[in-house]
Design an enzyme around this catalytic site. Structure first.
Site, PDB file in Angstrom:
ATOM      1  N   GLU A  26       0.828  -1.224   0.000  1.00 46.71           N
ATOM      2  CA  GLU A  26       0.000   0.000   0.000  1.00 46.71           C
ATOM      3  C   GLU A  26       0.858   1.268   0.000  1.00 46.71           C
ATOM      4  O   GLU A  26       2.070   1.224   0.243  1.00 46.71           O
ATOM      5  CB  GLU A  26      -0.937   0.000   1.215  1.00 46.71           C
ATOM      6  CG  GLU A  26      -0.202  -0.055   2.547  1.00 46.71           C
ATOM      7  CD  GLU A  26      -0.937   0.681   3.658  1.00 46.71           C
ATOM      8  OE1 GLU A  26      -1.386   1.823   3.427  1.00 46.71           O
ATOM      9  OE2 GLU A  26      -1.037   0.119   4.765  1.00 46.71           O
ATOM     10  N   LYS A 161      -3.275  -2.269  15.800  1.00 45.20           N
ATOM     11  CA  LYS A 161      -2.599  -1.228  16.571  1.00 45.20           C
ATOM     12  C   LYS A 161      -3.415  -0.865  17.793  1.00 45.20           C
ATOM     13  O   LYS A 161      -4.641  -0.728  17.715  1.00 45.20           O
ATOM     14  CB  LYS A 161      -2.467   0.019  15.698  1.00 45.20           C
ATOM     15  CG  LYS A 161      -1.090   0.576  15.672  1.00 45.20           C
ATOM     16  CD  LYS A 161      -0.998   1.699  14.687  1.00 45.20           C
ATOM     17  CE  LYS A 161      -1.512   1.335  13.339  1.00 45.20           C
ATOM     18  NZ  LYS A 161      -2.727   1.711  12.850  1.00 45.20           N
TER      19      LYS A 161
HETATM   20  N1  PSU Z   1      -1.595   1.662  10.366  1.00 45.28           N
HETATM   21  C1  PSU Z   1      -0.304   2.019  10.372  1.00 45.28           C
HETATM   22  N2  PSU Z   1       0.158   2.833   9.417  1.00 45.28           N
HETATM   23  C2  PSU Z   1      -0.660   3.301   8.445  1.00 45.28           C
HETATM   24  C3  PSU Z   1      -2.037   2.887   8.444  1.00 45.28           C
HETATM   25  C4  PSU Z   1      -2.448   2.081   9.419  1.00 45.28           C
HETATM   26  O1  PSU Z   1       0.435   1.645  11.243  1.00 45.28           O
HETATM   27  O2  PSU Z   1      -0.191   4.050   7.601  1.00 45.28           O
HETATM   28  C5  PSU Z   1      -2.930   3.351   7.346  1.00 45.28           C
HETATM   29  C6  PSU Z   1      -3.324   2.173   6.445  1.00 45.28           C
HETATM   30  O3  PSU Z   1      -3.259   2.606   5.105  1.00 45.28           O
HETATM   31  C7  PSU Z   1      -4.768   1.907   6.823  1.00 45.28           C
HETATM   32  C8  PSU Z   1      -5.235   3.289   7.184  1.00 45.28           C
HETATM   33  O4  PSU Z   1      -5.520   1.354   5.776  1.00 45.28           O
HETATM   34  O5  PSU Z   1      -4.139   3.861   7.885  1.00 45.28           O
HETATM   35  C9  PSU Z   1      -6.478   3.282   8.039  1.00 45.28           C
HETATM   36  O6  PSU Z   1      -6.968   4.567   8.126  1.00 45.28           O
HETATM   37  P1  PSU Z   1      -8.437   4.811   8.682  1.00 45.28           P
HETATM   38  O7  PSU Z   1      -8.369   4.425  10.120  1.00 45.28           O
HETATM   39  O8  PSU Z   1      -8.671   6.287   8.467  1.00 45.28           O
HETATM   40  O9  PSU Z   1      -9.363   3.959   7.871  1.00 45.28           O
END
Ligand code: PSU
Ligand code: MN
Length: 307
Positions: A26, A161
């Protein structure tokens, strides 16, 4: 029509046509998950690891009005250097951004969509989005979870996380029939640390076994993804209690500054980095590398089982 908006790198296309292993990667993690230059270094190292494992890396992003599957070196550099000025692109953002040729860094959800369109089955990242703490009031549940419910791509990550509510995230995944498999662990890893106090659904012991599970799931038309939770190596993890304390501080700060929605995850990651004196960033790079290696082995095993 799809071809108008999907641009698959010839190397990736060739591998897919010949049943060779491909691993999707990604780009939100590049533009929003880490600062420059560590984001660039990690992205380049990650691709090199895939190539060393004799698989083909396919980093995914929206560039010049197309979903690009497989990026050139300078395209990765563009995403890394532009950082948060690049739009964070999840499922809902794709049509508008493509229509207006706005570049986007794809989240887990959007990367799964692109991988699926291209025919890639295995995707490696750091962490998936989930149900945020306090979601009962904020309704903040990552679109990644809904994507895992519907799109047939396996996601190798370092668990969930602890800026998120691990218990609620597991409940959500259960409701949507998404298996969470722990690689050589019964305990759900919590991204920076291998421990969380929560359990995975099942423990898997080999890439071959994981590939078989994927094969069976999709052969039975059980649509949706699988989460493969791969604990960060012990010598590189941060203590769960320490991370938790730091996260509590970050969450308070977030509340005070009224940060919400798609800004939440990047804000919290950045705060955790600051409060750990950069150690969370080293842990983040280490766990991504660890996940990429496992994803390559799963992709290889999956290809062999297709013969
Ligand atoms: N967790 C990480 N680093 C990141 C992300 C998640 O440790 O960069 C990113 C991933 O791309 C994940 C996104 O899909 O954050 C999730 O964001 P949201 O909670 O806004 O959906
Ligand atoms: Mn969210």
């Amino acid at each position: 029509m799809i071809q108008d908006y999907l641009d698959i790198h010839p190397t990736v296309q060739h591998a897919l046509e010949n049943n060779r292993p491909v691993v999707a990667l990604e780009s939100t993690i590049i533009s929003h998950g880490m600062p420059y230059p560590q984001n660039f270094e990690t992205a380049i190292e990650t691709e090199a690891l895939v190539r060393n494992a004799e698989a083909v890396p396919a980093t995914i992003a929206l560039l010049n009005g197309k979903i690009k599957v497989g990026l050139a070196h300078d395209e990765i550099e563009h995403l890394a250097k532009s950082g948060k000025t690049i739009v964070k692109a999840s499922r809902r953002d794709l049509p508008y951004l493509l229509c207006n040729s706005i570049d986007g860094a794809t989240t887990v959800a959007a990367t799964m969509i692109a991988a699926n369109l291209a025919g890639i089955k295995v995707f490696a990242t750091g962490g998936i989005g989930g149900v945020h703490r306090g979601a009962a009031e904020t309704f903040d549940i990552s679109a990644d979870l809904q994507e895992l419910a519907t799109t047939n791509v396996a996601v190798v990550c370092a668990g969930i996380k602890s800026i998120l509510d691990l218990g609620l995230t597991m409940e959500y995944l259960e409701t949507h029939g998404v298996p969470v498999l722990g690689y050589k662990t019964k305990e759900l890893p919590a991204f920076y640390s291998s421990k969380s106090g929560h359990s995975v659904n099942y423990t898997v012991e080999s890439p071959d076994q994981i590939a078989k599970v994927l094969n069976i799931k999709w052969s039975l038309n059980l649509k949706g993804g699988v989460v493969i939770a791969n604990p960060i190596p012990k010598d590189q993890e941060l203590k769960f209690e320490e991370v938790n304390q730091v996260i509590e501080i970050a969450l308070k700060e977030e509340k005070k500054l009224h940060i919400k929605g798609k800004e939440s995850t990047p804000f919290l990651l950045e705060k955790v980095r600051e409060l750990t004196g950069g150690r969370s960033l080293d842990a983040n790079s280490a766990l991504v590398r660890n996940n990429v290696k496992l994803a390559c082995d799963i992709a290889k095993a999956y290809c062999l089982q297709q013969r």
